[in-house]
Scaffold this active site. Structure first.
Site, mmCIF file in Angstrom:
data_model
loop_
_atom_site.group_PDB
_atom_site.id
_atom_site.type_symbol
_atom_site.label_atom_id
_atom_site.label_comp_id
_atom_site.label_asym_id
_atom_site.label_seq_id
_atom_site.Cartn_x
_atom_site.Cartn_y
_atom_site.Cartn_z
ATOM 1 N N GLU A 95 0.618 -1.278 0.161
ATOM 2 C CA GLU A 95 -0.383 -0.027 -0.158
ATOM 3 C C GLU A 95 0.492 1.440 -0.022
ATOM 4 O OE1 GLU A 95 -2.520 1.323 -1.059
ATOM 5 O OE2 GLU A 95 -4.202 1.751 0.704
ATOM 6 N N ASP A 96 0.406 2.428 -0.729
ATOM 7 C CA ASP A 96 0.944 3.230 -0.630
ATOM 8 C C ASP A 96 1.410 4.305 0.903
ATOM 9 O OD1 ASP A 96 -1.434 4.312 -0.588
ATOM 10 O OD2 ASP A 96 -1.709 5.585 -2.680
ATOM 11 N N ASP A 99 -2.516 5.918 6.920
ATOM 12 C CA ASP A 99 -3.163 7.094 7.995
ATOM 13 C C ASP A 99 -3.959 6.858 8.857
ATOM 14 O OD1 ASP A 99 -3.494 10.090 7.559
ATOM 15 O OD2 ASP A 99 -5.194 10.115 6.914
ATOM 16 N N PHE A 148 0.169 16.240 4.938
ATOM 17 C CA PHE A 148 -0.406 15.199 3.094
ATOM 18 C C PHE A 148 0.396 15.611 1.748
ATOM 19 C CE2 PHE A 148 -2.696 15.460 -0.607
ATOM 20 C CZ PHE A 148 -3.954 14.743 -1.159
ATOM 21 N N ARG A 161 0.586 11.288 -9.372
ATOM 22 C CA ARG A 161 0.722 10.549 -8.779
ATOM 23 C C ARG A 161 1.954 10.198 -9.561
ATOM 24 N NH1 ARG A 161 -3.693 7.732 -6.454
ATOM 25 N NH2 ARG A 161 -5.522 7.704 -7.010
HETATM 26 P P1 IMP Z 1 -6.812 5.822 5.868
HETATM 27 O O1 IMP Z 1 -8.334 4.702 5.692
HETATM 28 O O2 IMP Z 1 -6.834 6.250 6.870
HETATM 29 O O3 IMP Z 1 -5.246 4.221 6.272
HETATM 30 O O4 IMP Z 1 -6.400 5.716 4.490
HETATM 31 C C1 IMP Z 1 -5.274 5.511 3.887
HETATM 32 C C2 IMP Z 1 -6.081 6.252 2.418
HETATM 33 O O5 IMP Z 1 -6.433 7.283 2.297
HETATM 34 C C3 IMP Z 1 -4.777 6.011 1.447
HETATM 35 O O6 IMP Z 1 -4.440 4.778 0.244
HETATM 36 C C4 IMP Z 1 -4.562 7.493 0.311
HETATM 37 O O7 IMP Z 1 -5.616 7.459 -0.787
HETATM 38 C C5 IMP Z 1 -5.332 8.043 1.226
HETATM 39 N N1 IMP Z 1 -4.289 9.257 2.145
HETATM 40 C C6 IMP Z 1 -3.491 9.427 3.353
HETATM 41 N N2 IMP Z 1 -2.855 10.077 3.718
HETATM 42 C C7 IMP Z 1 -2.670 11.165 1.897
HETATM 43 C C8 IMP Z 1 -1.627 11.993 1.547
HETATM 44 O O8 IMP Z 1 -0.782 12.698 2.353
HETATM 45 N N3 IMP Z 1 -1.631 11.934 -0.365
HETATM 46 C C9 IMP Z 1 -2.548 11.282 -0.269
HETATM 47 N N4 IMP Z 1 -3.176 10.079 -0.083
HETATM 48 C C10 IMP Z 1 -3.535 9.893 1.541
HETATM 49 MG MG MG Z 2 -5.471 4.448 -1.476
#
Ligand code: IMP
Ligand code: MG
Length: 174
Positions: A95-96, A99, A148, A161
């Site tokens: 995963e990228d 968060d 962010f 991207r």
């Molecule tokens: P989580 O479910 O809150 O952990 O969200 C993860 C997803 O939120 C990632 O796969 C991203 O698509 C998006 N995301 C969270 N932080 C960032 C950021 O700083 N930049 C871009 N996308 C983010």
């Molecule tokens: Mg994502």
């Protein structure tokens, strides 16, 4: 106007991903692994990581989306499911960014039900300060503070991207 500032350079990304690939190879020695890359953001990280790994891999993709307004429940919807069974396989999710953790938490629950032999997670970026759920991430390339970020798979409004580095995006003026 927007201000893009490099946070992690292309060189730093590649060096750390090479290091991580070596660690993963060591951990999976003698095994084969099914890598499940989460579309769309993880594609850049996944392909670079896999090119640096020596472990035999199969590459699968999954695409998920959060149900609107469910940050509290963290429910996800599978937009594109796996094409093959992962039963009895060693699975590594790539995963990228992590968060709140809701996405990976729901996804690991979904994939665990398919009875893989093992299930691990590799993320490019961890924003630990933002975590809302308890989830163990096995491999983290970079820890960053709560900012962010864009680039190298990460988007703002589906753009940026393809930047080869990770950058912060700030509004200079409204
Ligand atoms: P989580 O479910 O809150 O952990 O969200 C993860 C997803 O939120 C990632 O796969 C991203 O698509 C998006 N995301 C969270 N932080 C960032 C950021 O700083 N930049 C871009 N996308 C983010
Ligand atoms: Mg994502």
């Amino acid at each position: 106007m927007k201000n893009i500032k490099v946070m992690i350079s292309e060189e730093e990304l590649q060096a750390r991903i090479t290091e991580l690939a070596g660690q993963i190879d060591k951990d999976y020695e003698g095994k084969e692994v099914v890598v499940i890359s989460i579309l769309n953001g993880a594609v850049f990280f996944t392909t670079d990581l896999l090119k640096k790994m020596k472990t035999p891999v199969e590459l699968e993709f999954i695409q998920v989306s959060s149900y609107k307004g469910t940050e509290s429940t963290g429910e996800i919807k599978i937009k594109k499911d796996l094409d093959r069974s992962i039963q009895g396989k060693h699975v590594l999710i790539t995963e990228d960014i992590i968060d709140t953790g809701y996405t990976l938490k729901s996804l690991t629950e979904y994939l665990s039900d398919k009875n893989p032999a093992s299930l691990k997670i590799a993320v490019l970026i961890d924003k630990k300060a933002r975590r809302k759920v308890n989830i163990n991430v096995d491999y983290v390339a970079f820890n960053i503070e709560d900012k962010f970020v864009i680039g190298y798979g990460l988007d703002y409004d589906d753009k940026y991207r393809n930047l080869p580095y990770i950058a912060t995006l700030n509004r200079l003026s409204e």
